[in-house]
Design a protein around this motif. Structure first.
Motif, PDB file in Angstrom:
ATOM      1  N   TYR A 167       0.832  -1.204   0.000  1.00  0.00           N
ATOM      2  CA  TYR A 167       0.000   0.000   0.000  1.00  0.00           C
ATOM      3  C   TYR A 167       0.867   1.256   0.000  1.00  0.00           C
ATOM      4  CZ  TYR A 167      -4.105   2.892   1.062  1.00  0.00           C
ATOM      5  OH  TYR A 167      -5.128   3.818   0.995  1.00  0.00           O
ATOM      6  N   THR A 168       1.879   1.271   0.855  1.00  0.00           N
ATOM      7  CA  THR A 168       2.758   2.439   0.947  1.00  0.00           C
ATOM      8  C   THR A 168       3.458   2.698  -0.384  1.00  0.00           C
ATOM      9  OG1 THR A 168       3.132   2.033   3.298  1.00  0.00           O
ATOM     10  CG2 THR A 168       4.733   3.420   2.157  1.00  0.00           C
ATOM     11  N   GLU A 169       3.881   1.628  -1.051  1.00  0.00           N
ATOM     12  CA  GLU A 169       4.548   1.760  -2.339  1.00  0.00           C
ATOM     13  C   GLU A 169       3.606   2.287  -3.413  1.00  0.00           C
ATOM     14  OE1 GLU A 169       7.232  -1.471  -4.210  1.00  0.00           O
ATOM     15  OE2 GLU A 169       5.315  -1.731  -5.233  1.00  0.00           O
ATOM     16  N   SER A 170       2.305   2.035  -3.238  1.00  0.00           N
ATOM     17  CA  SER A 170       1.346   2.284  -4.308  1.00  0.00           C
ATOM     18  C   SER A 170       0.459   3.502  -4.093  1.00  0.00           C
ATOM     19  CB  SER A 170       0.440   1.055  -4.486  1.00  0.00           C
ATOM     20  OG  SER A 170       1.204  -0.113  -4.715  1.00  0.00           O
ATOM     21  N   ALA A 171       0.584   4.183  -2.967  1.00  0.00           N
ATOM     22  CA  ALA A 171      -0.315   5.293  -2.651  1.00  0.00           C
ATOM     23  C   ALA A 171       0.323   6.645  -2.973  1.00  0.00           C
ATOM     24  CB  ALA A 171      -0.713   5.237  -1.182  1.00  0.00           C
ATOM     25  N   LEU A 172      -0.473   7.539  -3.533  1.00  0.00           N
ATOM     26  CA  LEU A 172      -0.031   8.905  -3.773  1.00  0.00           C
ATOM     27  C   LEU A 172      -0.059   9.694  -2.464  1.00  0.00           C
ATOM     28  CD1 LEU A 172      -1.962   9.665  -7.095  1.00  0.00           C
ATOM     29  CD2 LEU A 172       0.491   9.209  -6.842  1.00  0.00           C
ATOM     30  N   PRO A 173       0.647  10.817  -2.401  1.00  0.00           N
ATOM     31  CA  PRO A 173       0.576  11.661  -1.200  1.00  0.00           C
ATOM     32  C   PRO A 173      -0.873  12.044  -0.884  1.00  0.00           C
ATOM     33  CG  PRO A 173       2.361  12.382  -2.620  1.00  0.00           C
ATOM     34  CD  PRO A 173       1.601  11.354  -3.390  1.00  0.00           C
ATOM     35  N   PRO A 188      -5.855   7.958   1.285  1.00  0.00           N
ATOM     36  CA  PRO A 188      -6.418   7.485   2.554  1.00  0.00           C
ATOM     37  C   PRO A 188      -5.435   6.583   3.300  1.00  0.00           C
ATOM     38  CG  PRO A 188      -8.021   7.272   0.790  1.00  0.00           C
ATOM     39  CD  PRO A 188      -6.721   7.636   0.143  1.00  0.00           C
ATOM     40  N   SER A 189      -5.489   6.617   4.610  1.00  0.00           N
ATOM     41  CA  SER A 189      -4.604   5.791   5.422  1.00  0.00           C
ATOM     42  C   SER A 189      -4.887   4.312   5.185  1.00  0.00           C
ATOM     43  CB  SER A 189      -4.807   6.118   6.908  1.00  0.00           C
ATOM     44  OG  SER A 189      -4.197   5.146   7.727  1.00  0.00           O
ATOM     45  N   PRO A 190      -3.858   3.478   5.101  1.00  0.00           N
ATOM     46  CA  PRO A 190      -4.100   2.038   4.923  1.00  0.00           C
ATOM     47  C   PRO A 190      -4.813   1.427   6.119  1.00  0.00           C
ATOM     48  CG  PRO A 190      -1.788   2.463   5.404  1.00  0.00           C
ATOM     49  CD  PRO A 190      -2.422   3.794   5.145  1.00  0.00           C
ATOM     50  N   GLN A 191      -4.727   2.075   7.295  1.00  0.00           N
ATOM     51  CA  GLN A 191      -5.373   1.519   8.477  1.00  0.00           C
ATOM     52  C   GLN A 191      -6.890   1.453   8.351  1.00  0.00           C
ATOM     53  OE1 GLN A 191      -2.509   3.224   8.712  1.00  0.00           O
ATOM     54  NE2 GLN A 191      -1.403   1.490   9.567  1.00  0.00           N
ATOM     55  N   GLY A 237     -14.446  -8.583  -0.828  1.00  0.00           N
ATOM     56  CA  GLY A 237     -14.413  -7.550  -1.847  1.00  0.00           C
ATOM     57  C   GLY A 237     -13.570  -6.369  -1.393  1.00  0.00           C
ATOM     58  N   ASP A 238     -13.032  -5.635  -2.342  1.00  0.00           N
ATOM     59  CA  ASP A 238     -12.248  -4.440  -2.018  1.00  0.00           C
ATOM     60  C   ASP A 238     -12.398  -3.432  -3.135  1.00  0.00           C
ATOM     61  OD1 ASP A 238     -10.293  -2.841  -0.516  1.00  0.00           O
ATOM     62  OD2 ASP A 238      -8.933  -3.285  -2.173  1.00  0.00           O
ATOM     63  N   CYS A 239     -12.713  -2.188  -2.777  1.00  0.00           N
ATOM     64  CA  CYS A 239     -12.812  -1.100  -3.746  1.00  0.00           C
ATOM     65  C   CYS A 239     -11.741  -0.066  -3.454  1.00  0.00           C
ATOM     66  CB  CYS A 239     -14.180  -0.424  -3.672  1.00  0.00           C
ATOM     67  SG  CYS A 239     -15.565  -1.448  -4.192  1.00  0.00           S
ATOM     68  N   GLN A 240     -11.137   0.469  -4.486  1.00  0.00           N
ATOM     69  CA  GLN A 240     -10.134   1.510  -4.332  1.00  0.00           C
ATOM     70  C   GLN A 240     -10.356   2.591  -5.392  1.00  0.00           C
ATOM     71  OE1 GLN A 240      -7.950   1.825  -1.922  1.00  0.00           O
ATOM     72  NE2 GLN A 240      -8.111  -0.211  -0.994  1.00  0.00           N
ATOM     73  N   ALA A 241     -10.106   3.832  -4.979  1.00  0.00           N
ATOM     74  CA  ALA A 241     -10.088   4.955  -5.922  1.00  0.00           C
ATOM     75  C   ALA A 241      -8.665   5.099  -6.428  1.00  0.00           C
ATOM     76  CB  ALA A 241     -10.540   6.230  -5.220  1.00  0.00           C
ATOM     77  N   LEU A 242      -8.485   5.044  -7.742  1.00  0.00           N
ATOM     78  CA  LEU A 242      -7.155   5.058  -8.349  1.00  0.00           C
ATOM     79  C   LEU A 242      -6.979   6.271  -9.253  1.00  0.00           C
ATOM     80  CD1 LEU A 242      -6.872   1.273  -9.363  1.00  0.00           C
ATOM     81  CD2 LEU A 242      -6.246   2.360  -7.187  1.00  0.00           C
ATOM     82  N   ARG A 243      -5.754   6.746  -9.316  1.00  0.00           N
ATOM     83  CA  ARG A 243      -5.415   7.901 -10.152  1.00  0.00           C
ATOM     84  C   ARG A 243      -4.338   7.498 -11.160  1.00  0.00           C
ATOM     85  NH1 ARG A 243      -7.274  12.631 -11.808  1.00  0.00           N
ATOM     86  NH2 ARG A 243      -8.151  12.957  -9.696  1.00  0.00           N
ATOM     87  N   TRP A 244      -4.551   7.881 -12.427  1.00  0.00           N
ATOM     88  CA  TRP A 244      -3.559   7.642 -13.478  1.00  0.00           C
ATOM     89  C   TRP A 244      -2.527   8.764 -13.417  1.00  0.00           C
ATOM     90  CZ3 TRP A 244      -1.696   3.973 -16.337  1.00  0.00           C
ATOM     91  CH2 TRP A 244      -0.916   4.270 -17.460  1.00  0.00           C
ATOM     92  N   ARG A 288      -2.177   4.503  -9.418  1.00  0.00           N
ATOM     93  CA  ARG A 288      -1.826   4.590  -8.010  1.00  0.00           C
ATOM     94  C   ARG A 288      -3.082   4.847  -7.181  1.00  0.00           C
ATOM     95  NH1 ARG A 288       1.977   2.522  -9.690  1.00  0.00           N
ATOM     96  NH2 ARG A 288       4.170   3.145  -9.618  1.00  0.00           N
ATOM     97  N   ILE A 289      -3.041   4.489  -5.908  1.00  0.00           N
ATOM     98  CA  ILE A 289      -4.147   4.780  -5.002  1.00  0.00           C
ATOM     99  C   ILE A 289      -4.255   6.289  -4.859  1.00  0.00           C
ATOM    100  CG2 ILE A 289      -5.052   4.478  -2.667  1.00  0.00           C
ATOM    101  CD1 ILE A 289      -3.492   1.802  -2.588  1.00  0.00           C
ATOM    102  N   ALA A 290      -5.428   6.822  -5.162  1.00  0.00           N
ATOM    103  CA  ALA A 290      -5.594   8.263  -5.309  1.00  0.00           C
ATOM    104  C   ALA A 290      -5.613   8.993  -3.974  1.00  0.00           C
ATOM    105  CB  ALA A 290      -6.887   8.557  -6.073  1.00  0.00           C
ATOM    106  N   SER A 291      -5.179  10.228  -3.999  1.00  0.00           N
ATOM    107  CA  SER A 291      -5.339  11.100  -2.837  1.00  0.00           C
ATOM    108  C   SER A 291      -6.811  11.485  -2.740  1.00  0.00           C
ATOM    109  CB  SER A 291      -4.471  12.347  -2.996  1.00  0.00           C
ATOM    110  OG  SER A 291      -4.785  13.019  -4.200  1.00  0.00           O
ATOM    111  N   GLY A 292      -7.203  11.926  -1.550  1.00  0.00           N
ATOM    112  CA  GLY A 292      -8.591  12.337  -1.371  1.00  0.00           C
ATOM    113  C   GLY A 292      -9.404  11.315  -0.616  1.00  0.00           C
TER     114      GLY A 292
END
Length: 271
Positions: free
Chosen positions: A143-149, A152-155, A224-231, A237-241
Protein backbone atom coordinates in the motif's frame (compact mmCIF):
# COMPACT_ATOMS: atom_id res chain seq x y z
CA UNK A 1 -8.18 -46.98 29.94
CA UNK A 2 -7.03 -43.34 30.05
CA UNK A 3 -6.15 -41.76 26.69
CA UNK A 4 -3.95 -38.69 26.62
CA UNK A 5 -5.55 -35.66 24.89
CA UNK A 6 -2.19 -34.50 23.52
CA UNK A 7 -2.57 -35.85 19.93
CA UNK A 8 -5.81 -33.91 19.48
CA UNK A 9 -4.36 -30.56 20.49
CA UNK A 10 -2.91 -29.55 17.08
CA UNK A 11 -6.23 -30.31 15.40
CA UNK A 12 -8.17 -28.45 18.10
CA UNK A 13 -5.87 -25.44 17.73
CA UNK A 14 -6.25 -25.50 13.96
CA UNK A 15 -10.03 -25.59 14.21
CA UNK A 16 -9.95 -22.71 16.67
CA UNK A 17 -7.84 -20.64 14.27
CA UNK A 18 -10.22 -21.33 11.39
CA UNK A 19 -13.22 -20.50 13.56
CA UNK A 20 -11.60 -17.20 14.47
CA UNK A 21 -11.12 -16.37 10.80
CA UNK A 22 -14.77 -17.01 9.96
CA UNK A 23 -16.02 -15.00 12.93
CA UNK A 24 -13.69 -12.13 12.11
CA UNK A 25 -14.91 -11.72 8.56
CA UNK A 26 -18.48 -11.51 9.83
CA UNK A 27 -17.69 -9.02 12.57
CA UNK A 28 -15.39 -6.83 10.48
CA UNK A 29 -17.83 -6.68 7.58
CA UNK A 30 -20.53 -5.39 9.91
CA UNK A 31 -18.25 -2.88 11.65
CA UNK A 32 -16.76 -1.44 8.47
CA UNK A 33 -20.09 -1.11 6.71
CA UNK A 34 -21.66 0.54 9.75
CA UNK A 35 -18.72 2.92 10.10
CA UNK A 36 -18.89 3.92 6.45
CA UNK A 37 -22.64 4.17 5.91
CA UNK A 38 -23.59 5.86 9.17
CA UNK A 39 -23.43 9.59 8.59
CA UNK A 40 -22.47 11.88 11.47
CA UNK A 41 -25.40 13.74 13.04
CA UNK A 42 -26.14 17.10 11.51
CA UNK A 43 -25.58 20.07 13.81
CA UNK A 44 -28.71 21.73 15.16
CA UNK A 45 -29.55 24.86 13.20
CA UNK A 46 -29.12 28.15 15.00
CA UNK A 47 -32.32 29.85 16.13
CA UNK A 48 -33.72 32.35 13.62
CA UNK A 49 -35.04 35.65 15.01
CA UNK A 50 -38.79 36.20 14.54
CA UNK A 51 -39.68 37.79 11.24
CA UNK A 52 -36.37 36.90 9.61
CA UNK A 53 -36.30 34.35 6.80
CA UNK A 54 -33.99 31.44 7.60
CA UNK A 55 -30.80 31.32 5.58
CA UNK A 56 -30.28 28.23 3.42
CA UNK A 57 -27.88 25.73 4.93
CA UNK A 58 -24.54 26.05 3.14
CA UNK A 59 -23.27 22.92 1.48
CA UNK A 60 -19.74 22.28 0.34
CA UNK A 61 -19.47 21.39 -3.34
CA UNK A 62 -18.52 17.80 -4.01
CA UNK A 63 -16.43 17.12 -7.09
CA UNK A 64 -17.25 14.32 -9.49
CA UNK A 65 -14.39 12.08 -8.36
CA UNK A 66 -15.28 12.35 -4.67
CA UNK A 67 -18.95 11.71 -5.37
CA UNK A 68 -18.04 8.61 -7.37
CA UNK A 69 -15.65 7.28 -4.74
CA UNK A 70 -17.95 7.76 -1.76
CA UNK A 71 -21.20 6.57 -3.34
CA UNK A 72 -22.21 3.57 -1.16
CA UNK A 73 -22.03 0.06 -2.55
CA UNK A 74 -24.70 -2.58 -2.01
CA UNK A 75 -24.95 -3.68 1.62
CA UNK A 76 -25.05 -7.48 2.02
CA UNK A 77 -25.53 -9.61 5.15
CA UNK A 78 -22.25 -10.99 6.55
CA UNK A 79 -23.23 -14.58 5.78
CA UNK A 80 -23.22 -13.72 2.06
CA UNK A 81 -19.40 -13.90 2.26
CA UNK A 82 -19.38 -17.53 3.35
CA UNK A 83 -19.37 -20.46 0.87
CA UNK A 84 -22.80 -21.31 -0.53
CA UNK A 85 -24.64 -22.13 -3.75
CA UNK A 86 -23.48 -20.59 -7.02
CA UNK A 87 -25.72 -19.10 -9.70
CA UNK A 88 -25.75 -19.13 -13.48
CA UNK A 89 -27.02 -15.53 -13.53
CA UNK A 90 -24.58 -12.75 -14.43
CA UNK A 91 -24.33 -8.99 -13.95
CA UNK A 92 -23.00 -8.64 -17.49
CA UNK A 93 -20.36 -10.07 -19.81
CA UNK A 94 -16.91 -10.91 -18.43
CA UNK A 95 -14.39 -8.10 -18.08
CA UNK A 96 -11.02 -8.70 -19.72
CA UNK A 97 -8.18 -7.34 -17.61
CA UNK A 98 -4.50 -7.27 -18.56
CA UNK A 99 -1.83 -9.15 -16.63
CA UNK A 100 1.57 -7.56 -17.30
CA UNK A 101 4.90 -9.08 -16.43
CA UNK A 102 6.37 -8.31 -12.98
CA UNK A 103 8.74 -5.37 -12.63
CA UNK A 104 11.93 -5.67 -10.62
CA UNK A 105 12.19 -3.83 -7.29
CA UNK A 106 8.43 -3.35 -6.99
CA UNK A 107 5.97 -5.34 -4.92
CA UNK A 108 3.15 -4.53 -7.34
CA UNK A 109 3.57 -4.65 -11.12
CA UNK A 110 3.04 -1.68 -13.41
CA UNK A 111 2.46 -1.52 -17.14
CA UNK A 112 -1.35 -1.54 -17.00
CA UNK A 113 -3.10 0.65 -19.58
CA UNK A 114 -4.87 3.93 -18.79
CA UNK A 115 -8.35 2.40 -18.97
CA UNK A 116 -10.94 1.22 -16.47
CA UNK A 117 -9.95 -2.34 -17.31
CA UNK A 118 -6.31 -1.42 -16.72
CA UNK A 119 -7.19 0.01 -13.30
CA UNK A 120 -9.10 -3.15 -12.42
CA UNK A 121 -6.16 -5.27 -13.59
CA UNK A 122 -3.84 -3.24 -11.37
CA UNK A 123 -6.08 -3.65 -8.31
CA UNK A 124 -6.37 -7.37 -9.01
CA UNK A 125 -2.59 -7.71 -8.98
CA UNK A 126 -2.34 -5.46 -5.91
CA UNK A 127 -4.80 -7.44 -3.80
CA UNK A 128 -3.58 -10.89 -4.80
CA UNK A 129 -0.02 -9.87 -3.98
CA UNK A 130 -0.70 -7.83 -0.82
CA UNK A 131 -2.95 -10.47 0.77
CA UNK A 132 -0.77 -13.46 -0.09
CA UNK A 133 0.51 -15.00 3.14
CA UNK A 134 -1.96 -13.09 5.29
CA UNK A 135 0.70 -10.77 6.73
CA UNK A 136 -0.32 -7.16 7.51
CA UNK A 137 3.32 -6.10 7.02
CA UNK A 138 3.18 -7.25 3.38
CA UNK A 139 -0.07 -5.37 2.80
CA UNK A 140 1.31 -2.20 4.37
CA UNK A 141 4.45 -2.33 2.22
CA UNK A 142 2.40 -2.79 -0.95
CA UNK A 143 0.00 0.00 0.00
CA UNK A 144 2.76 2.44 0.95
CA UNK A 145 4.55 1.76 -2.34
CA UNK A 146 1.35 2.28 -4.31
CA UNK A 147 -0.31 5.29 -2.65
CA UNK A 148 -0.03 8.90 -3.77
CA UNK A 149 0.58 11.66 -1.20
CA UNK A 150 -2.54 12.37 0.88
CA UNK A 151 -4.14 9.06 -0.07
CA UNK A 152 -6.42 7.49 2.55
CA UNK A 153 -4.60 5.79 5.42
CA UNK A 154 -4.10 2.04 4.92
CA UNK A 155 -5.37 1.52 8.48
CA UNK A 156 -8.89 2.14 7.20
CA UNK A 157 -8.65 -0.63 4.62
CA UNK A 158 -11.04 -3.56 5.10
CA UNK A 159 -8.56 -6.25 3.98
CA UNK A 160 -5.85 -4.88 6.29
CA UNK A 161 -8.27 -4.79 9.22
CA UNK A 162 -9.14 -8.43 8.54
CA UNK A 163 -5.51 -9.57 8.38
CA UNK A 164 -4.56 -7.59 11.48
CA UNK A 165 -7.44 -8.90 13.58
CA UNK A 166 -6.87 -12.44 12.37
CA UNK A 167 -3.22 -12.39 13.42
CA UNK A 168 -3.94 -10.69 16.74
CA UNK A 169 -6.58 -13.23 17.69
CA UNK A 170 -4.43 -16.12 16.49
CA UNK A 171 -1.44 -14.84 18.46
CA UNK A 172 0.73 -14.31 15.36
CA UNK A 173 2.77 -11.11 15.15
CA UNK A 174 3.01 -9.15 11.86
CA UNK A 175 6.03 -10.40 9.94
CA UNK A 176 6.13 -13.67 11.88
CA UNK A 177 6.22 -16.87 9.83
CA UNK A 178 3.81 -19.49 11.13
CA UNK A 179 4.64 -23.04 10.01
CA UNK A 180 1.63 -24.74 8.49
CA UNK A 181 -0.30 -21.50 7.82
CA UNK A 182 -1.14 -20.62 4.20
CA UNK A 183 -3.24 -17.63 3.17
CA UNK A 184 -4.17 -16.85 -0.44
CA UNK A 185 -6.49 -14.44 -2.21
CA UNK A 186 -7.68 -15.30 -5.72
CA UNK A 187 -9.68 -12.68 -7.59
CA UNK A 188 -12.32 -14.12 -9.91
CA UNK A 189 -14.77 -11.24 -10.23
CA UNK A 190 -14.70 -7.47 -10.33
CA UNK A 191 -16.48 -4.32 -11.37
CA UNK A 192 -15.67 -0.87 -12.68
CA UNK A 193 -17.72 1.50 -10.57
CA UNK A 194 -16.92 4.41 -12.83
CA UNK A 195 -14.35 6.90 -14.10
CA UNK A 196 -13.95 10.67 -13.82
CA UNK A 197 -11.57 13.49 -14.73
CA UNK A 198 -11.21 12.42 -18.34
CA UNK A 199 -10.76 8.75 -17.32
CA UNK A 200 -7.67 9.65 -15.29
CA UNK A 201 -9.56 8.70 -12.12
CA UNK A 202 -11.23 5.32 -11.67
CA UNK A 203 -13.00 3.49 -8.86
CA UNK A 204 -12.76 -0.28 -9.27
CA UNK A 205 -13.53 -3.26 -7.07
CA UNK A 206 -12.29 -6.84 -6.86
CA UNK A 207 -14.06 -9.86 -5.42
CA UNK A 208 -12.07 -12.94 -4.59
CA UNK A 209 -11.77 -16.01 -2.44
CA UNK A 210 -9.66 -15.47 0.67
CA UNK A 211 -8.51 -18.88 1.88
CA UNK A 212 -6.88 -19.86 5.17
CA UNK A 213 -5.24 -23.25 5.59
CA UNK A 214 -3.67 -24.13 8.92
CA UNK A 215 -2.27 -27.60 9.57
CA UNK A 216 -4.72 -29.20 7.15
CA UNK A 217 -7.77 -27.30 8.38
CA UNK A 218 -9.06 -24.90 5.74
CA UNK A 219 -11.76 -22.31 5.27
CA UNK A 220 -12.55 -19.72 2.62
CA UNK A 221 -14.67 -16.58 2.34
CA UNK A 222 -15.54 -14.01 -0.30
CA UNK A 223 -13.82 -10.67 0.23
CA UNK A 224 -14.41 -7.55 -1.85
CA UNK A 225 -12.25 -4.44 -2.02
CA UNK A 226 -12.81 -1.10 -3.75
CA UNK A 227 -10.13 1.51 -4.33
CA UNK A 228 -10.09 4.96 -5.92
CA UNK A 229 -7.16 5.06 -8.35
CA UNK A 230 -5.41 7.90 -10.15
CA UNK A 231 -3.56 7.64 -13.48
CA UNK A 232 -0.21 9.41 -13.05
CA UNK A 233 0.63 9.44 -16.74
CA UNK A 234 2.61 6.22 -16.51
CA UNK A 235 0.86 4.05 -13.90
CA UNK A 236 -2.17 3.60 -11.66
CA UNK A 237 -1.83 4.59 -8.01
CA UNK A 238 -4.15 4.78 -5.00
CA UNK A 239 -5.59 8.26 -5.31
CA UNK A 240 -5.34 11.10 -2.84
CA UNK A 241 -8.59 12.34 -1.37
CA UNK A 242 -11.63 10.44 -0.17
CA UNK A 243 -11.57 6.74 0.52
CA UNK A 244 -13.69 4.63 -1.80
CA UNK A 245 -16.88 3.26 -0.24
CA UNK A 246 -16.37 -0.21 1.20
CA UNK A 247 -17.02 -3.07 -1.21
CA UNK A 248 -19.78 -5.61 -0.92
CA UNK A 249 -18.42 -8.94 0.35
CA UNK A 250 -20.02 -12.00 -1.23
CA UNK A 251 -19.10 -15.54 -2.12
CA UNK A 252 -17.76 -15.30 -5.70
CA UNK A 253 -20.27 -16.59 -8.22
CA UNK A 254 -23.20 -16.42 -5.81
CA UNK A 255 -26.44 -14.57 -6.50
CA UNK A 256 -25.34 -11.93 -3.99
CA UNK A 257 -22.20 -11.23 -6.02
CA UNK A 258 -24.37 -10.70 -9.09
CA UNK A 259 -26.71 -8.36 -7.22
CA UNK A 260 -23.68 -6.34 -6.14
CA UNK A 261 -22.69 -5.92 -9.80
CA UNK A 262 -19.61 -8.15 -9.87
CA UNK A 263 -18.73 -9.73 -13.22
CA UNK A 264 -16.37 -12.55 -14.08
CA UNK A 265 -12.83 -11.59 -15.05
CA UNK A 266 -10.87 -12.83 -18.04
CA UNK A 267 -7.10 -12.54 -17.57
CA UNK A 268 -5.27 -11.28 -20.62
CA UNK A 269 -1.73 -12.50 -21.35
CA UNK A 270 1.34 -10.78 -19.96
CA UNK A 271 2.19 -7.50 -21.63
Amino acid sequence: MFTSPEPSRPRTKARRLITIAVLLVVVIAVVLLARHTTAPPSPSPAATPPGVAPSPTPTAPVDEATALATRPMLTLPPEAALPHELTTATAGPPITVPRPAPIADRVISDGFPATGEGALGWLTDFNETALRGGDPATYLRAYTESALPHAPSPQGSGPLALLTSFRENAGIRPGELKPGLTVTYEVTQGLIKGTADGDRFAVVCTLGQLSFDYQGQATSMGIGDCQALRWTGTAWRIASGARAAYAACAWPGSIESVRAGYRSLNRDGAR
